[in-house]
Structure formats: structure tokens, C-alpha cells
Scaffold this motif. Sequence first.
Motif, PDB file in Angstrom:
ATOM      1  N   GLU A 152       0.818  -1.214   0.000  1.00 54.24           N
ATOM      2  CA  GLU A 152       0.000   0.000   0.000  1.00 54.24           C
ATOM      3  C   GLU A 152       0.850   1.261   0.000  1.00 54.24           C
ATOM      4  OE1 GLU A 152      -3.849   2.020   2.226  1.00 54.24           O
ATOM      5  OE2 GLU A 152      -2.987   0.169   3.013  1.00 54.24           O
ATOM      6  N   LEU A 153       1.857   1.324   0.872  1.00 57.54           N
ATOM      7  CA  LEU A 153       2.660   2.543   0.892  1.00 57.54           C
ATOM      8  C   LEU A 153       3.513   2.662  -0.372  1.00 57.54           C
ATOM      9  CD1 LEU A 153       5.936   2.091   1.780  1.00 57.54           C
ATOM     10  CD2 LEU A 153       4.830   1.403   3.906  1.00 57.54           C
ATOM     11  N   SER A 154       3.896   1.535  -0.979  1.00 58.53           N
ATOM     12  CA  SER A 154       4.686   1.586  -2.210  1.00 58.53           C
ATOM     13  C   SER A 154       3.844   2.049  -3.394  1.00 58.53           C
ATOM     14  CB  SER A 154       5.293   0.208  -2.514  1.00 58.53           C
ATOM     15  OG  SER A 154       6.223  -0.182  -1.531  1.00 58.53           O
ATOM     16  N   PHE A 155       2.667   1.468  -3.546  1.00 53.73           N
ATOM     17  CA  PHE A 155       1.833   1.820  -4.700  1.00 53.73           C
ATOM     18  C   PHE A 155       1.278   3.240  -4.583  1.00 53.73           C
ATOM     19  CE2 PHE A 155       1.239  -2.942  -4.938  1.00 53.73           C
ATOM     20  CZ  PHE A 155       2.069  -3.095  -6.039  1.00 53.73           C
ATOM     21  N   LEU A 156       0.901   3.648  -3.375  1.00 56.85           N
ATOM     22  CA  LEU A 156       0.429   5.018  -3.211  1.00 56.85           C
ATOM     23  C   LEU A 156       1.568   6.008  -3.460  1.00 56.85           C
ATOM     24  CD1 LEU A 156      -2.075   4.863  -0.231  1.00 56.85           C
ATOM     25  CD2 LEU A 156      -2.500   5.864  -2.477  1.00 56.85           C
ATOM     26  N   GLY A 157       2.768   5.694  -3.002  1.00 52.30           N
ATOM     27  CA  GLY A 157       3.907   6.554  -3.307  1.00 52.30           C
ATOM     28  C   GLY A 157       4.169   6.597  -4.806  1.00 52.30           C
ATOM     29  N   MET A 158       3.979   5.478  -5.478  1.00 55.85           N
ATOM     30  CA  MET A 158       4.213   5.399  -6.918  1.00 55.85           C
ATOM     31  C   MET A 158       3.226   6.261  -7.712  1.00 55.85           C
ATOM     32  SD  MET A 158       4.390   1.929  -9.250  1.00 55.85           S
ATOM     33  CE  MET A 158       5.111   0.975  -7.906  1.00 55.85           C
TER      34      MET A 158
END
Length: 472
Positions: A152-158
Motif C-alpha cells: 500500500e505505501l509503495s503503490f500510493l507513493g508510486m
Amino acid sequence: MDHLPPTNATIPRRQSPLPSIRLPVPGTPSSSFAVYKARFNAAFVGANPRVCAAFWLFGLINNVLYVIILSAALDLVGPTLPKAIVLLADVVPSFCTKLIAPYFVHLIPYRVRIMILVALSFVGMQLVAWADTLPERLFGVVLASISSGLGELSFLGMTHFYGAFAVPFWSSGTGGAGLIGAGLYVFATSWIRFTVRGSLMVFGFLPAILLIAFFGILPLGPLRGGDGYKPLRNGDEIIDPDLEDDGAASGLLASSVRPASGHTFPAVSVSYGASEKTFVSQIDAAWRGVRASLKKTQHLFIPYMLPLLLVYIAEYTINLGVAPTLLFPLASMPFNNYRDAYPMYNTIYQTGVFISRSSTPFIRVHKLYPPALFQVANLVLLVLHSQYNFLPNIWIIFIVVFWEGLLGGLVYVNTFAEITDNEPEDEREFSLGATTVSDSGGICVAGFISLWLEMYLCQWQVDRGRDYCRQT
């Protein structure tokens, strides 16, 4: 001075990249289908279909196992143990990951993260499916939870690198995960009578779709920084180009702006030159980056993190602590067994979540506190009904649970849409990732409340002659 989000009374509101659309009044010419169609088309002008499809699949697959595990909570622990045990195993590791990872995850390129996510999810689900003891199953849940939190934090950051449509399609995918995950579990175990173990084993292969979405569908150019990185001199400080590395530089800590030139400008300056790249200086620079990031988090709490925290505490306390006790005599419910009510509640709830998480291209909510407080009111209503049994039938419960899902999804998607609209571009990637800690934090709080609340409400009912919560 702390950064304050702009308000209409002081600073003009930044124009939203997505249209804020008012629904037409029924009976007027604007209520025609043609107008709705035109608005739908206008909402998606300029959208890259590959980006939209990839982020929808990211949201779907990253969250679907989480939903399946919660839907299976009753089957995993039985009717005598609180379902919040599964919730806590499913969310505490995710919460800890979101709390800690934003300060070092930038060291891991996105392509490596994707493979880690898939491996953790697959191994975790196979343990849940095949383990013989509850502790072993819960360990599998923990692995899947770590994968979901990191995802979640990776995809939202992406989403920072892919324009205005990445966030709404990610959010729609997460809503679809709830609907599809809960629906698949009900279909597999209640309708076609597939075994719980077999169902969970098959569902464990779903994370492989992340590999297809990332390596086969998503355009990877934005993560590579356009035409490459060029060092930026800021006074006497030099930003080291070695810190940039295909996705590592695009992490949450090293948030960046990519203007039309393709140059990369890190948000947190690192003040050592090529001759000073010692281990001590790099540790010092990393620590200063962590402190800067913690300071950035402070101004996110009141406008974004607190309403998201409230809505998640309320809705997951309903789902885990109250819903298992919202039962009527079997003859008055559309089920063959009492255990079928729990996954059905979850499916209806997730339907509401899916609808509201997909709504931002058409409807935007800028005030996040009213829907969060309505969710708290839902919790109070259902707790009182669980005790005093004043709602006449289960169909009213279905409506309330659907409304609960609408409110929860509405706050979630509009929180991240507001961050995208209002936060400075050089802080946006970090802000999107850091705010995800609120939903996991709220679920953790709800889990601990539900450990006590479900047992309390069930015993209250049994003492008054309603023992449905003890039956399966």
C-alpha cells in the motif's frame, strides 16, 4: 513554521486535477443520460489506459487477500474465539510496516519490492491454507499482512509519478478487492461448497497478477526519471547522483519533483559532496532525512490522518466486534446456516466501499470529518441494536452495513485525493505513503476493542435467551 494546508479563507484552493462535479437536480435538462455520459467522458480525458489498468490491478490484488482472510475469520478460529484475533494478525504487521518502512523503503527499487510482495503473499496464504494449528495459520496471516502494508505505501507513493488518474484507479481497485474478495469467498465456500482449505490455497496464486501489472502493463519510464538525473547544486550543497537508482530514488523518503525537463530534484537535500561520502556522513544524512520526514508528518495529522483514523476505528469495530452478533432466528434470515451471515455482511459492506472508492472522478468531498462522524454514529446504532434488538429484520442491517461501506470508502479515497490536490509537489509522495498509517492504526485500535466487545455482546445476548452468536 509548520506547513498549513490552504483554506478558502486565506489562500485560494489549488485546482483539483480531477473535476469536482455536482449531481444534477432530478427533473432538469442536466439530468439526462447524455449529460452524464459527457461528464463521464470529460472526467477521463487524457487518461493513459495502461496506467489506469495497472493501478486498478495494484489496488485489487494488494488488498484482495486481506479481505479474503477477514472473510475467513470465522472458519479459521471457530465460533468460540473472537474474530478480532485474525484481524489483529492481519493488520498489526501491516501497521508496523507502514509506520517504519517510509523511512528506509526508498533504498529498495520498486521492481524488487514487487517480487518481495508476491513472495510474501504466496507463502503466507499457503501457510493459512495448509497449516494444522492456529498459531501456524496466524503466522501465514502475518506474512500476508506485511506484504499488504508494504504494497500500500509503495503503490500510493508510486502514484506521484503517474498523474491525476493513478490515485482514483488505485482506490477503485482497493474497493473492488473488497467486493471481489468477499464475494469470491462466499461463492467458493457457501454456494459451490468448496473446502475452506482448497479455496485459500487457490486464492494464494492471485498475487502473481502484480507481476503482470507491473512488468507487463505499467509504463516504467516515469520511474526511471525521463532523460536521466542531473546533479543539482543548492548553494554550497551538492546532491549526490549516486542516491538515485531506478525506483530507489522514487521512494517515500527521497520524494522528488519531475518537471518537463526530466531532471530530478530531491525534496530532502543531502549535504555531503563526493569527497565526503564516508559511512558516518551517510548515516548522518539519513538521520537528518528521517527527522525532516517526521516533521512533515505533523501537519498531516489534523486535516487527513485523524478523520481517516476515526472512520477506520468505527467501521472495523462494527465489522469485527459487532457484526458477528447481528443475528436473527435462522428462519427469518436468507441463509442455511448462521455462519453464512458473517461473510454476507462483509460482501455488502465491501460493495459500498467499492462504489464510494470509485466515485472521485464524479463527486468530491472536501470536508472529511462529517462522514467520519456519521461512521461513529453507525457504530453506536449497531451496538445498541445488538444489545436491545430493536431493528425489525436483517434487511435493515444490510442497509446500515452498506451505508457503512459507502462512508468508509468515501473518507479513504477523498483523503488521498485531498493530499494530491493540496500538498506541495515535492512532499506529495511522502505524504501519500505516510498517511496510510492511519487506516492500519485505526484497524489495530478496532481489533483490540473488538477482542472484548464481541465477547461482551455475545454474552449479553446469551444471558437474555438469544444464543445465535454461539451457533454456526
